[in-house]
Motif scaffolding. Structure first.
Motif, short mmCIF file in Angstrom:
data_model
loop_
_atom_site.label_atom_id
_atom_site.label_comp_id
_atom_site.label_asym_id
_atom_site.label_seq_id
_atom_site.Cartn_x
_atom_site.Cartn_y
_atom_site.Cartn_z
N TRP A 1 1.03 -1.22 0.31
CA TRP A 1 0.18 0.22 -0.17
C TRP A 1 0.69 1.19 -0.40
N ARG B 1 0.34 5.62 0.81
CA ARG B 1 0.14 6.80 2.03
C ARG B 1 0.53 7.41 0.74
N ALA C 1 5.15 9.89 -1.28
CA ALA C 1 4.47 9.42 -0.89
C ALA C 1 5.71 8.16 -0.20
N TYR D 1 4.24 1.34 1.50
CA TYR D 1 5.14 -0.18 2.64
C TYR D 1 4.27 -1.40 2.08
N PRO E 1 4.18 2.01 8.47
CA PRO E 1 4.96 3.58 9.55
C PRO E 1 5.65 3.50 10.38
N HIS F 1 9.86 1.97 5.32
CA HIS F 1 9.58 1.85 4.59
C HIS F 1 10.17 2.80 3.24
N PRO G 1 -6.43 8.38 -4.56
CA PRO G 1 -6.57 8.01 -2.91
C PRO G 1 -7.44 6.54 -3.78
N VAL H 1 -3.91 4.99 -0.94
CA VAL H 1 -4.56 6.26 0.67
C VAL H 1 -4.45 7.70 0.61
N ALA I 1 -3.46 10.71 2.57
CA ALA I 1 -3.01 11.32 3.73
C ALA I 1 -3.31 11.38 5.08
N GLU J 1 -5.59 8.76 5.66
CA GLU J 1 -6.73 7.42 5.75
C GLU J 1 -5.68 6.80 6.72
N ASP J 2 -6.43 5.43 7.30
CA ASP J 2 -5.53 4.46 8.37
C ASP J 2 -5.11 3.47 7.17
N ALA J 3 -4.31 2.91 7.90
CA ALA J 3 -3.65 1.98 6.51
C ALA J 3 -4.98 0.74 6.83
#
Length: 150
Positions: free
Chosen positions: A33, A35, A44, A47, A103, A107, A119, A142, A144, A146-148
């Protein structure tokens, strides 16, 4: 070979093929994913999880065709309220080990991300090692805040 013999052999053949092509013991990557940065034009962060195969491996890079360049990084420690990070030339992955990029830890910084990446979209990641072929996977994008996803 008669058809009845071929049909009886098929389950065994399928099991053998599944064992050869399954990801269980082979070097592979998943849970990718990305971010996006809160400020356009900033890097960006990508991960993923890499699962080691029967031999140790040395990770050299994680790249995306949607980014101009990338760097492996590791978050280090808080200094003056700011998390410091260190650029890495590679990361060792033990045989049958697991390397999590998450995170606050390892990374990938993606520089020059295509502004068309938004996103909810997906981008490709290519994982390169010192030896052997690269791995590819799709990564969910996703925003900035937003949840993982994993």
């Amino acid at each position: 070979m008669r058809l009845s013999h071929a049909l009886r052999a098929s389950p065994a053949l399928l099991l053998a093929l599944a064992a050869c092509h399954g990801k269980g013991d082979a070097l592979h990557a998943d849970h990718g994913w990305v971010r996006l940065a809160a400020v356009p034009g900033r890097p960006a962060a990508a991960y993923l999880t890499i699962h080691g195969g029967p031999e140790p491996a040395r990770l050299l890079a994680v790249e995306s065709p949607q980014a101009g360049s990338s760097e492996l990084h590791q978050s280090m420690a808080m200094q003056g309220g700011v998390m410091s990070m260190q650029r890495l030339d590679g990361v060792d992955l033990p045989a049958k080990g697991e390397l999590k990029f998450a995170p606050g830890g390892y990374h990938v910084m993606l520089f020059g991300v295509n502004p068309q990446v938004k996103p909810g979209s997906r981008i490709g990641l290519t994982v390169r090692f010192a030896k052997g072929p690269p791995l590819t996977l799709d990564a969910k994008v996703v925003g900035a805040g937003e949840d993982a996803p994993y």
